[in-house]
Scaffold this motif. Structure first.
Motif, mmCIF file in Angstrom:
data_model
loop_
_atom_site.group_PDB
_atom_site.id
_atom_site.type_symbol
_atom_site.label_atom_id
_atom_site.label_comp_id
_atom_site.label_asym_id
_atom_site.label_seq_id
_atom_site.Cartn_x
_atom_site.Cartn_y
_atom_site.Cartn_z
ATOM 1 N N VAL A 195 0.930 -1.101 0.008
ATOM 2 C CA VAL A 195 -0.059 0.059 -0.010
ATOM 3 C C VAL A 195 0.889 1.161 0.143
ATOM 4 O O VAL A 195 0.643 2.310 -0.727
ATOM 5 C CB VAL A 195 -0.849 0.044 1.160
ATOM 6 C CG1 VAL A 195 -1.697 1.278 1.437
ATOM 7 C CG2 VAL A 195 -1.823 -1.057 1.238
ATOM 8 N N THR A 196 2.258 1.218 0.794
ATOM 9 C CA THR A 196 3.001 2.283 0.875
ATOM 10 C C THR A 196 3.246 2.686 -0.504
ATOM 11 O O THR A 196 3.403 3.791 -1.142
ATOM 12 C CB THR A 196 4.129 1.788 1.673
ATOM 13 O OG1 THR A 196 3.589 1.796 2.992
ATOM 14 C CG2 THR A 196 5.094 3.271 1.794
ATOM 15 N N ARG A 197 3.879 1.678 -1.362
ATOM 16 C CA ARG A 197 4.358 1.662 -2.715
ATOM 17 C C ARG A 197 3.147 2.469 -3.729
ATOM 18 O O ARG A 197 3.290 3.296 -4.303
ATOM 19 C CB ARG A 197 4.736 0.544 -3.462
ATOM 20 C CG ARG A 197 6.081 -0.122 -2.922
ATOM 21 C CD ARG A 197 6.985 -0.519 -3.973
ATOM 22 N NE ARG A 197 6.327 -1.380 -4.944
ATOM 23 C CZ ARG A 197 6.345 -2.630 -4.973
ATOM 24 N NH1 ARG A 197 7.045 -3.218 -3.918
ATOM 25 N NH2 ARG A 197 5.764 -3.612 -5.569
ATOM 26 N N VAL A 198 1.953 1.921 -3.356
ATOM 27 C CA VAL A 198 0.761 2.488 -4.096
ATOM 28 C C VAL A 198 0.509 4.160 -3.854
ATOM 29 O O VAL A 198 0.520 4.855 -4.738
ATOM 30 C CB VAL A 198 -0.645 1.767 -3.957
ATOM 31 C CG1 VAL A 198 -1.491 2.633 -4.591
ATOM 32 C CG2 VAL A 198 -0.302 0.483 -4.675
ATOM 33 N N VAL A 199 0.725 4.305 -2.651
ATOM 34 C CA VAL A 199 0.614 5.748 -2.120
ATOM 35 C C VAL A 199 1.685 6.935 -2.647
ATOM 36 O O VAL A 199 1.392 7.695 -3.000
ATOM 37 C CB VAL A 199 0.184 5.870 -0.577
ATOM 38 C CG1 VAL A 199 0.270 7.501 -0.020
ATOM 39 C CG2 VAL A 199 -0.868 5.107 -0.027
ATOM 40 N N LEU A 200 2.813 6.179 -2.622
ATOM 41 C CA LEU A 200 3.864 6.962 -2.979
ATOM 42 C C LEU A 200 4.322 7.162 -4.392
ATOM 43 O O LEU A 200 4.714 8.161 -5.218
ATOM 44 C CB LEU A 200 5.104 6.590 -2.438
ATOM 45 C CG LEU A 200 5.541 6.782 -0.873
ATOM 46 C CD1 LEU A 200 6.755 6.336 -0.506
ATOM 47 C CD2 LEU A 200 5.087 8.286 -0.559
ATOM 48 N N ASP A 201 3.728 6.240 -5.184
ATOM 49 C CA ASP A 201 3.326 6.059 -6.804
ATOM 50 C C ASP A 201 2.665 7.716 -7.360
ATOM 51 O O ASP A 201 1.620 7.877 -6.869
ATOM 52 C CB ASP A 201 2.772 5.265 -7.358
ATOM 53 C CG ASP A 201 3.297 4.928 -8.813
ATOM 54 O OD1 ASP A 201 3.365 6.050 -9.552
ATOM 55 O OD2 ASP A 201 3.554 3.629 -9.232
ATOM 56 N N PRO A 202 3.377 8.238 -8.105
ATOM 57 C CA PRO A 202 2.819 9.497 -8.486
ATOM 58 C C PRO A 202 1.602 9.521 -9.273
ATOM 59 O O PRO A 202 0.694 10.315 -9.297
ATOM 60 C CB PRO A 202 4.097 10.529 -9.521
ATOM 61 C CG PRO A 202 5.347 9.613 -9.192
ATOM 62 C CD PRO A 202 4.957 8.292 -8.401
#
Lengths: 118, 157, 94
Positions: free
Chosen positions: B77-84
């Motif tokens: 989920v962190t990767r999804v949130v930080l993805d522009p």
């Protein structure tokens, strides 16, 4: 030995900071209520876990550690309750979730087909 | 037996929170624990659902496994949130809970909600309605790996 | 180190409050409020370490329980418009 504990506690606290801020950032960035709940649960689970573990290492073995564990257990058991209640209330108010795909019917049919075959 | 275990846990909770070990305070704590158990019995919350002492043995291995799952999915989920580009694909699905008791289904539903990226939004008998942040999360749950793990945890009782 | 943690929590606080102000529905605001509660507990724990007064942890525990009850009460109020809701009443109709 002391140095290792200090470094581990530092690393855990920094990870806690990172996940807490990421969860809050997701709260602002996500497009609708349901997806925001997913972002908020990052703060509620991994952020809190990292912070509590880091502080436990700082406190050593004492009553403070036990109290930190109680705080952790509190989040562990009440987090899902609040999230579930919130999701239920949203559905009850007929707030339709933003969906890319609705597999509810297909998942049911697929299982029925599997059961009929076996 | 269950009542004794509940009283023991409440007493340990009291001791840990107070941090004073004078005879008076320990006695008061014991009396409070017993009174709380009596109140719980009267409220009918001291059954196998309110205090599932039969599951404590299995919890020793289940909870660390669950923490590992939480860490993995929180990182996703962190990767999804930080993805522009914010690559989300919210999906609703229905998952079958194969547990036999209500406690087992409850543990499964709460485990789904606790892992970031998936939320149980409704329970209809043994079917759990699940909202997932990305499509892969929903497909993973339909595969039933977590379901089997919870069933094993329940079976250890 | 604890000062840095407190700063990160305050940043997260600001973001959560942004969502509470923006939130189009009341449920966004409840969610943001609940997140603020979580962050407040962590901030209390960190402040306890920062000032070396572990009593703050007890306040944090109490605040966690209040946060849970408060969120559930608000949700129940918005769902039924009434805190003394009874299932039988709804089934019987007005």
């Amino acid at each position: 030995m002391n140095l290792i504990v200090e470094i581990a506690s530092w690393a855990l606290m920094l990870a806690g900071c990172f996940f807490t801020v990421v969860g809050a950032l997701g709260l602002v960035r996500m497009p609708d209520v349901f997806t925001r709940m997913h972002a908020a649960s990052v703060t509620d689970t991994l952020g809190v876990t990292c912070f509590v573990l880091g502080m436990m290492l700082q406190a050593g073995f004492s009553l403070v550690t036990v109290k930190l564990f109680f705080i952790f257990a509190l989040f562990f058991f009440t987090g899902p309750v609040v999230t579930h209640a919130l999701a239920q209330a949203c559905l009850h108010e007929r707030i339709a979730p933003l969906l890319a795909e609705d597999r509810r019917k297909r998942a049911r049919d697929g299982r029925a087909g599997k059961e009929a075959k076996s | 037996m269950r009542y004794a275990s509940l009283a023991f846990f409440l007493f340990v909770f009291w001791i840990a929170l107070s941090g004073h070990y004078t005879p008076t305070l320990v006695t008061v704590g014991a009396v409070c624990a017993v009174l709380c158990v009596l109140a719980a019995i009267r409220m009918r919350t001291a059954d196998e659902e309110g205090h599932p002492s039969q599951l404590f043995g299995g919890a020793v291995t289940y909870l660390p496994w669950l923490l590992g799952e939480i860490a993995k999915s929180a990182w996703a989920v962190t990767r999804v949130v930080l993805d522009p580009a914010l690559p989300i694909s919210p999906t609703m699905t229905v998952v079958r809970a194969s547990q036999k008791t209500r406690v087992g289904v409850n543990v499964y539903a709460n485990s789904i909600t606790l892992t970031p990226g998936t939320i149980t939004v409704g329970v209809e008998g043994n079917d759990l309605v699940v909202h997932a942040l990305v499509r892969e999360g929903a497909l993973d749950l339909e595969d039933g790996g977590m379901d089997r793990r919870v069933s094993r945890f329940e079976g250890q009782a | 180190m604890f000062a840095a943690a407190a700063a990160a929590i305050l940043v997260a606080f600001a973001l959560a409050i942004t969502r509470a102000i923006l939130g189009p529905t009341v449920f966004d605001r409840v969610l943001a409020g609940n997140s603020c509660g979580t962050l407040a507990i962590m901030l209390l724990a960190v402040m306890g370490f920062l000032t070396e007064r572990p009593e703050f942890l007890d306040i944090g525990l109490t605040y966690g329980l209040l946060n849970l009850i408060g969120t559930l009460a608000v949700l129940k109020f918005f769902r039924h418009g009434d805190l003394a809701y009874d299932v039988d009443e709804e089934e019987a109709g007005p």
